[in-house]
Design a protein around this motif. Structure first.
Motif, PDB file in Angstrom:
ATOM      1  N   VAL A   1       0.588  -0.902  -0.069  1.00  0.00           N
ATOM      2  CA  VAL A   1       0.376   0.131  -0.246  1.00  0.00           C
ATOM      3  C   VAL A   1       0.605   1.286   0.048  1.00  0.00           C
TER       4      VAL A   1
ATOM      5  N   TYR B   1      -5.261   4.283  -7.178  1.00  0.00           N
ATOM      6  CA  TYR B   1      -4.840   5.468  -6.911  1.00  0.00           C
ATOM      7  C   TYR B   1      -4.817   6.669  -7.569  1.00  0.00           C
TER       8      TYR B   1
ATOM      9  N   GLY C   1       0.509   3.555  -2.891  1.00  0.00           N
ATOM     10  CA  GLY C   1      -0.112   4.802  -2.294  1.00  0.00           C
ATOM     11  C   GLY C   1       1.153   5.769  -3.232  1.00  0.00           C
TER      12      GLY C   1
ATOM     13  N   SER D   1      -6.889   3.698   1.185  1.00  0.00           N
ATOM     14  CA  SER D   1      -5.263   2.651   1.387  1.00  0.00           C
ATOM     15  C   SER D   1      -6.336   1.826   2.572  1.00  0.00           C
TER      16      SER D   1
END
Length: 293
Positions: free
Chosen positions: A104, A170, A108, A217
């Motif tokens: 992540v 994202y 991200g 997230s």
């Protein structure tokens, strides 16, 4: 005699509450989010303090205790080498949670940067989104398997593969927010004052997509753990004797008829952690929604 009025208390109550205090208040009222947070806190604690809490070492084989069912000596039973399943699940939480965290974090960071560039600088928007469309054309797990086929089998490569598969989510979220914000009048006014693009993005645009990224997230954390466990189950991620939940479930499938606990309990750990992140993510989405009062 008139009663005294506590002006300081009235002023404090009348003062406008900050955005994050309102979010925290909403989150405390969401029982689903509290349950999800409690589940995650439990697994984080037993994973962090595994060396203290684990009743047995995870790397010592005791063949005389192999394939024992749940009992007072071994609460979740033992595996084919006599190792305690509970202890291995505690240590396995470190690996599984770390895989989700790394995946992540990479997705991200890269996704936010690409999303901001794509939404703010329209000249290269088409090229970035075409690349994201190509990645989205593949199912996430299939894409991760293809990436591992190129990079090679291993824990690190599995985390990278999962991160790459998550990046498009994202990019699309951040790009959509940036596209709507960059056309606002106050952004045009700031540009007219000669403020540099980097400062505009950091100060005026980033706060607008921060909430959706936090929610995404949280939800992607559970998805990444599940994907990483799936790769380990297929033999493409963590390799034995690493105590990773997906790898433990993979080893246990060979003993499913006479030692069901070897696959059941690692699978339950994966399910509960993913459930915890989904409940917390749903609660955060409701708490961060400015349209809710």
């Amino acid at each position: 005699m008139e009663p005294k009025v506590d002006l300081s208390k009235q002023i404090k109550e009348a003062a406008p509450k900050s955005y994050w205090s309102i979010v925290l208040k909403r989150l405390r009222r969401n029982y689903g989010a509290l349950i999800g947070g409690g589940i995650l806190l439990f697994f984080i604690v037993i994973s962090v303090f595994a060396p203290i809490l684990a009743p047995y070492p995870i790397d010592i084989m005791q063949m005389e205790s192999r394939l024992q069912g749940p009992s007072s000596a071994h609460w979740l039973g033992t595996d084919e080498f006599g190792r305690d399943i509970l202890s291995r699940i505690m240590y396995g939480g470190r690996v599984s949670l770390m895989m989700g965290l790394v995946a992540v974090s990479i997705a991200g960071t890269v996704g936010v940067i690409l999303g901001v560039i794509s939404g703010y600088y329209r000249k290269i928007d088409m090229y970035i989104m075409q690349l994201m469309d190509i990645l989205l054309a593949f199912p996430s797990l299939l894409l991760a398997i293809a990436i591992i086929a190129v990079l090679g089998v291993g824990l690190t490569n599995a985390m990278i593969a999962v991160a790459i598969a998550v990046i498009p989510s994202y990019v699309r979220v951040v790009r959509g927010t940036v596209l709507s914000i960059r056309e606002k009048e106050y952004i045009e006014a700031v540009k007219a004052l000669g403020v540099k693009d980097f400062k505009i993005i950091v100060k005026h645009i980033t706060p607008n997509f921060l909430s959706p990224v936090i929610v995404l997230s949280t939800l992607q954390f559970g998805t990444s753990i599940l994907a990483a466990a799936s790769l380990s189950f297929l033999g493409l991620g963590a390799q034995p004797p690493t105590p990773e939940w997906g790898a433990m479930a993979y080893v246990g499938k060979s003993f499913l008829l006479n030692a069901w606990w070897m696959s059941l309990f690692p699978g339950l750990a994966i399910m509960l952690v993913v459930l915890g992140f989904n409940l917390l993510g749903d609660g955060l989405r409701d708490a961060l929604d400015p349209r809710l009062k």
